[in-house]
Design an enzyme around this catalytic site. Structure first.
Site, mmCIF file in Angstrom:
data_model
loop_
_atom_site.group_PDB
_atom_site.id
_atom_site.type_symbol
_atom_site.label_atom_id
_atom_site.label_comp_id
_atom_site.label_asym_id
_atom_site.label_seq_id
_atom_site.Cartn_x
_atom_site.Cartn_y
_atom_site.Cartn_z
ATOM 1 N N ASP A 1 -4.494 -25.372 51.660
ATOM 2 C CA ASP A 1 -3.200 -24.759 51.363
ATOM 3 C C ASP A 1 -2.059 -25.692 51.739
ATOM 4 O OD1 ASP A 1 -4.494 -22.546 50.447
ATOM 5 O OD2 ASP A 1 -4.154 -21.337 52.240
ATOM 6 N N ASP B 1 -3.817 -22.670 56.746
ATOM 7 C CA ASP B 1 -4.389 -21.746 55.768
ATOM 8 C C ASP B 1 -3.573 -20.465 55.791
ATOM 9 O OD1 ASP B 1 -6.352 -21.391 53.800
ATOM 10 O OD2 ASP B 1 -7.544 -20.118 55.116
ATOM 11 N N LYS C 1 -2.955 -16.604 54.780
ATOM 12 C CA LYS C 1 -3.723 -15.416 54.439
ATOM 13 C C LYS C 1 -2.801 -14.205 54.360
ATOM 14 C CE LYS C 1 -7.734 -17.464 54.488
ATOM 15 N NZ LYS C 1 -8.485 -17.685 53.215
#
Length: 337
Positions: free
Chosen positions: A244, A257, A259
């Site tokens: 990411d 990352d 989420k």
């Protein structure tokens, strides 16, 4: 003479009453009793009356003392000790943590920690061709090697949602979550690629405005972005994925990352396989020749649709190593399938 016979009759009747257990004076009239009242209850003879009680007295007492067995776990254990000796109690052998067969290093000795130099962001697209068509992605490996307990809870959640929404409703719900995730990542990308500072207003879809609000404080701590939505490939272990973001978080270079979640995830254990995913990306980036630097840290950011502050889980080089080893085990498990 008649008087004597009458007195004798009364005496016999009174004796008969007493023999039946009635106290004297209980009845004022006993005319109904016959003078021939000499009944006696015959005592039944038990078949056990002939048993040699002296010889079997302990057994007889044990049988007759209770309707249930007089044995208890303690008495049984005592008998076993007399017959077979004392029980030797030992602790069960402790299970040693399983280690991967090939403990491949996370870091690449050929790379160093390069200083950040402002410039274009790395955005390498993932291209499938004949050379890497069979190489699995990190997501696929984790899905195919999901632990049974985790798969059970996931399946139970899916069935509950289908019961509430129906098959078609659940399909639409899943597509909507996927679409929101794509829009959220795109909005994050815009904040890093636009020249307008993040503190100023950015236009983003209404569907993800809550998520962006949720991570606003985290974005303020991120600087020196080097890569975003960029493919990584581990040349030695043969897997690939898309990171990411790679950037500085409070001074530490991290693979980040993003989420989204409908439920709070304040603890790292609530993120399930996400730490393994980050560890896999770090290892692949360090192995990939497209990146002239290496990363030791990871960061998981969980954003919420209602705009509540996101939870951040920072994994330094020490914390990331156990997850790297678990990832190697999952990689070996996938290869054996």
């Amino acid at each position: 003479m008649a008087i004597t016979m009458q007195v004798l009759k009364l005496l016999i009747q009174c004796k008969c009453v007493r023999s039946m257990g009635f106290p004297s004076g209980q009845f004022s009239r006993v005319d109904n009793f016959s003078t021939g009242c000499q009944w006696r209850a015959r005592k039944k003879v038990s078949q056990y009356s002939t048993v040699d009680t002296d010889r079997y007295s302990s057994l007889v007492r044990e049988v007759l003392s209770s309707k249930t067995s007089s044995q208890t776990p303690e008495s049984i254990e005592n008998e076993d000790c007399q017959l077979y000796g004392p029980v030797i109690r030992s602790r069960p052998p402790s299970q040693q943590p399983k280690l991967p067969k090939n403990l491949h290093p996370l870091l690449n000795e050929a790379k160093g920690q390069s200083e950040y130099v402002p410039g274009p962001l790395a955005r390498i697209t993932l291209q499938r061709d004949s050379n890497n068509a069979s190489i699995p992605s990190v997501t696929r490996i984790l899905q195919k090697t999901m632990p049974p307990d985790q798969a059970f809870y996931l399946e139970r959640w899916k069935r509950r949602m289908i019961a509430e929404l129906g098959e078609e409703g659940f399909r639409e719900y899943s597509l909507n979550l996927f679409r929101q995730g794509k829009l959220f990542h795109a909005a994050i990308e815009d904040t890093f690629t636009q020249e307008i500072p993040f503190k100023e207003e950015h236009e983003c879809p209404a569907e993800v405005s809550g998520y962006i609000e949720s991570v606003s404080n985290v974005l303020n701590d991120i600087t020196g972005v080097r890569a975003i939505e960029s493919a990584v490939n581990h040349s030695a272990l043969h897997y690939l994925g898309i990171v990411d973001c790679v950037a500085q978080y409070r001074g530490s270079l991290c693979v980040i990352d993003w989420k989204t979640s409908e439920k709070p995830k304040p603890s790292l254990r609530h993120t399930y396989d996400n730490p393994l995913q980050v560890a896999a990306y770090i290892g692949a980036l360090n192995s990939d020749h497209n990146y002239n630097y290496q990363v030791e840290n990871g960061l998981i950011v969980v954003a919420y649709k209602d705009g509540s502050p996101a939870h951040t889980h920072f994994l330094n080089s020490e914390k990331i190593m156990p997850f790297w080893e678990k990832w190697l085990l999952r990689l070996e498990e996938y290869a054996e399938k």
